[in-house]
Design a protein around this motif. Structure first.
Motif, short mmCIF file in Angstrom:
data_model
loop_
_atom_site.label_atom_id
_atom_site.label_comp_id
_atom_site.label_asym_id
_atom_site.label_seq_id
_atom_site.Cartn_x
_atom_site.Cartn_y
_atom_site.Cartn_z
N LEU A 1 63.87 40.54 52.87
CA LEU A 1 62.75 39.83 53.49
C LEU A 1 63.03 39.56 54.96
O LEU A 1 62.15 39.66 55.81
CB LEU A 1 62.47 38.51 52.76
N SER A 2 64.28 39.23 55.27
CA SER A 2 64.67 38.98 56.65
C SER A 2 64.52 40.23 57.50
O SER A 2 64.00 40.18 58.62
CB SER A 2 66.11 38.49 56.68
N VAL A 3 64.94 41.36 56.96
CA VAL A 3 64.81 42.64 57.69
C VAL A 3 63.34 42.96 57.92
O VAL A 3 62.94 43.36 59.01
CB VAL A 3 65.52 43.77 56.91
N ARG A 4 62.52 42.76 56.89
CA ARG A 4 61.08 43.02 57.03
C ARG A 4 60.45 42.09 58.06
O ARG A 4 59.61 42.52 58.86
CB ARG A 4 60.38 42.87 55.68
N ALA A 5 60.86 40.83 58.07
CA ALA A 5 60.31 39.88 59.04
C ALA A 5 60.70 40.28 60.46
O ALA A 5 59.87 40.25 61.37
CB ALA A 5 60.81 38.46 58.73
N ARG A 6 61.98 40.69 60.64
CA ARG A 6 62.43 41.12 61.95
C ARG A 6 61.69 42.36 62.42
O ARG A 6 61.38 42.50 63.59
CB ARG A 6 63.93 41.36 61.96
N SER A 7 61.40 43.27 61.49
CA SER A 7 60.68 44.49 61.87
C SER A 7 59.25 44.18 62.30
O SER A 7 58.63 44.96 63.00
CB SER A 7 60.69 45.51 60.73
N CYS A 8 58.74 43.02 61.88
CA CYS A 8 57.40 42.58 62.31
C CYS A 8 57.47 41.73 63.58
O CYS A 8 56.46 41.21 64.04
CB CYS A 8 56.73 41.76 61.21
N GLY A 9 58.68 41.52 64.10
CA GLY A 9 58.86 40.74 65.31
C GLY A 9 58.97 39.25 65.07
O GLY A 9 58.79 38.46 65.99
N LEU A 10 59.26 38.84 63.86
CA LEU A 10 59.37 37.41 63.54
C LEU A 10 60.83 37.00 63.50
O LEU A 10 61.70 37.78 63.14
CB LEU A 10 58.73 37.13 62.18
N SER A 11 61.09 35.76 63.84
CA SER A 11 62.46 35.23 63.74
C SER A 11 62.44 34.03 62.79
O SER A 11 61.40 33.44 62.54
CB SER A 11 62.96 34.79 65.11
N LEU A 12 63.61 33.68 62.28
CA LEU A 12 63.72 32.54 61.38
C LEU A 12 63.26 31.26 62.06
O LEU A 12 62.60 30.43 61.46
CB LEU A 12 65.16 32.41 60.88
N HIS A 13 63.58 31.12 63.34
CA HIS A 13 63.17 29.94 64.09
C HIS A 13 61.65 29.82 64.14
O HIS A 13 61.09 28.75 63.91
CB HIS A 13 63.75 29.99 65.51
N GLU A 14 60.97 30.94 64.41
CA GLU A 14 59.50 30.93 64.46
C GLU A 14 58.91 30.64 63.09
O GLU A 14 57.94 29.89 62.96
CB GLU A 14 58.97 32.27 64.97
N LEU A 15 59.49 31.24 62.05
CA LEU A 15 58.97 31.03 60.71
C LEU A 15 59.16 29.60 60.23
O LEU A 15 58.30 29.03 59.57
CB LEU A 15 59.64 31.99 59.72
N SER A 16 60.30 28.99 60.58
CA SER A 16 60.54 27.62 60.13
C SER A 16 59.65 26.62 60.88
O SER A 16 59.43 25.51 60.41
CB SER A 16 62.01 27.26 60.29
N ALA A 17 59.10 27.02 62.02
CA ALA A 17 58.22 26.13 62.76
C ALA A 17 56.80 26.14 62.22
O ALA A 17 56.02 25.23 62.50
CB ALA A 17 58.17 26.55 64.25
N LEU A 18 56.49 27.13 61.37
CA LEU A 18 55.15 27.21 60.77
C LEU A 18 55.00 26.13 59.70
O LEU A 18 55.95 25.83 58.98
CB LEU A 18 54.90 28.58 60.15
N PRO A 19 53.80 25.54 59.57
CA PRO A 19 53.60 24.56 58.49
C PRO A 19 53.68 25.25 57.13
O PRO A 19 53.32 26.42 56.98
CB PRO A 19 52.21 24.02 58.76
N ALA A 20 54.16 24.52 56.14
CA ALA A 20 54.28 25.07 54.79
C ALA A 20 52.88 25.32 54.20
O ALA A 20 51.96 24.54 54.44
CB ALA A 20 55.04 24.10 53.90
N ARG A 21 52.77 26.42 53.48
CA ARG A 21 51.49 26.74 52.84
C ARG A 21 51.44 26.07 51.49
O ARG A 21 52.42 26.00 50.77
CB ARG A 21 51.37 28.25 52.65
N ARG A 22 50.27 25.58 51.14
CA ARG A 22 50.09 24.97 49.82
C ARG A 22 49.74 26.05 48.81
O ARG A 22 48.98 26.96 49.14
CB ARG A 22 48.99 23.93 49.85
N PRO A 23 50.27 25.98 47.62
CA PRO A 23 49.91 26.98 46.61
C PRO A 23 48.43 26.88 46.26
O PRO A 23 47.87 25.78 46.23
CB PRO A 23 50.76 26.62 45.39
N SER A 24 47.83 28.02 46.06
CA SER A 24 46.39 27.99 45.74
C SER A 24 46.15 28.17 44.27
O SER A 24 46.96 28.50 43.51
CB SER A 24 45.67 29.08 46.51
#
Length: 95
Positions: free
Chosen positions: A72-95
């Motif tokens: 998942l980390s490799v896939r996120a990096r290939s999309c240009g995302l970093s752990l720091h950016e992802l952790s700054a996003l608000p948590a999603r509520r389950p639907s």
């Protein structure tokens, strides 16, 4: 891979967007693989007769979870995302 190829368990196809693993003309989708992996781990835990066998099951599940996290980390990096950016996003509520 043939777009009409379907998972031998749930009949999902590539044309429906199912990620399939194919070998020798037979296919299985990722959802079925994950489901069977979870079921196997559950049964392996129940069947573990000794503490050492239970530890082996826990170790194998930990290794599988780590490998999944790494992919998942490799896939996120290939999309240009970093752990720091992802952790700054608000948590999603389950639907």
């Amino acid at each position: 891979m043939n777009l009409a190829l379907a998972c031998i368990f749930c009949r999902s196809t590539l044309s429906q967007g199912a990620p399939l693993l194919e070998k020798n003309g037979a296919a299985i989708c990722k959802a079925c693989v994950d489901s069977f992996a979870a079921l196997f781990a559950e049964r392996a835990w129940v069947m573990a007769a000794t503490l050492e066998e239970q530890l082996d099951v826990l170790l194998e599940e930990s290794q599988r979870a780590l490998a999944h996290s790494e992919s998942l980390s490799v896939r996120a990096r290939s999309c240009g995302l970093s752990l720091h950016e992802l952790s700054a996003l608000p948590a999603r509520r389950p639907s």
